[in-house]
Design an enzyme around this catalytic site. Structure first.
Site, PDB file in Angstrom:
ATOM      1  N   TYR A 103      36.409  44.400  37.379  1.00  0.00           N
ATOM      2  CA  TYR A 103      36.345  43.217  36.507  1.00  0.00           C
ATOM      3  C   TYR A 103      37.728  42.918  35.918  1.00  0.00           C
ATOM      4  O   TYR A 103      38.187  41.765  35.933  1.00  0.00           O
ATOM      5  CB  TYR A 103      35.329  43.470  35.401  1.00  0.00           C
ATOM      6  N   LYS A 110      40.116  39.551  36.392  1.00  0.00           N
ATOM      7  CA  LYS A 110      40.572  38.735  35.265  1.00  0.00           C
ATOM      8  C   LYS A 110      42.099  38.715  35.168  1.00  0.00           C
ATOM      9  O   LYS A 110      42.681  37.697  34.781  1.00  0.00           O
ATOM     10  CB  LYS A 110      39.951  39.247  33.961  1.00  0.00           C
TER      11      LYS A 110
END
Length: 253
Positions: free
Chosen positions: A151, A155
């Site tokens: 994740y 990002k």
């Protein structure tokens, strides 16, 4: 603070709930025509019926063909002046247990979903007198957290895209920015809280405190606080703000 130009058309991905819905509602309140896009038609229609948006479009941002078709339909109704690339998904696992499929899922939704949306709106947007692209990233795009390497990598990629694209668009009237919320009181974070409770046996209050401890203010961010930052970036008064990744995180980063 200078507001939005007259009745721009804003598209908000992941606009049916959480941060996306708060952003959509804020844009409606500021005079924008708003289309919310997401996978769940019922959730999107509920947002429209509640006045948080004007139109709904159903698509999965990780499916390029589906997303571009939905955006084309929204653009045919009215050219898109504002893109809020908000749709996202989070999965946690130790790196040793994070297989290539997990990394692919996180990149497909959180990064390629932004890429596909921007590619769909930018050709028409850059030739008009006003354009705003805002990606909703995360503090995980600015720092690391344990157990969310996939994740966080996705990002971080969003932030890199924003910074590079902003330079390419600097000669136009399009600005490109990111907002980076810390842990925010949304359904997505509720899932993280449930996961902490399941894995550690902590109470809900203890699990919330575990996430809130990252914020120097000692609390979860509210969706409205993120929406307020996005609304400012979309205003005409923010015309010189581009290529930025603005943390909404109580001083965490």
């Amino acid at each position: 603070m200078s507001g939005l130009p007259h009745s721009p058309h804003a598209l908000v991905t992941g606009g049916g709930r959480g941060i996306g819905r708060a952003i959509a509602s804020a844009l409606v309140g500021a005079g924008a025509t708003v289309t919310v896009l997401g996978r769940n038609a019922a959730v999107l229609e509920e947002a429209v019926n509640a006045g948080a948006a004007h139109f709904a479009a159903v698509a999965d941002v990780s499916n390029e063909a589906s997303l571009k078709a939905a955006i084309a339909g929204a653009s045919a109704r009215k050219p898109i002046d504002i893109l809020i690339a908000n749709a996202g998904s989070a999965e946690s696992a130790p790196f040793a247990k994070s297989d290539s499929a997990l990394f692919s899922r996180m990149m497909d939704v959180n990064f390629m979903g932004v890429v596909h949306a921007v590619q769909a709106v930018l050709p028409g947007m850059k030739d008009r007198p006003y354009g705003r692209i805002v990606a909703v990233a995360s503090t995980a795009g600015l720092k690391g957290y344990a157990y969310v390497s996939a994740y966080a990598a996705a990002k971080h990629a969003v932030i890199g895209l924003v910074r590079s694209l902003a330079l390419e668009m600097a000669g136009s009237n399009v600005t490109v920015n990111a907002v980076c919320p810390g842990f925010t009181d949304t359904d997505l974070v509720a899932g993280s809280i449930d996961n902490i409770m399941k894995k550690t046996g902590r109470t809900r209050e203890q699990a919330i405190a575990e996430l809130a401890k990252h914020n120097p203010q000692g609390r979860l961010v509210t969706p409205q606080e993120v929406a307020d930052a996005v609304l400012w970036l979309c205003g005409e008064g923010a015309s010189s703000i581009t290529g930025q990744a603005i943390a909404v995180a109580g001083g965490e980063v």
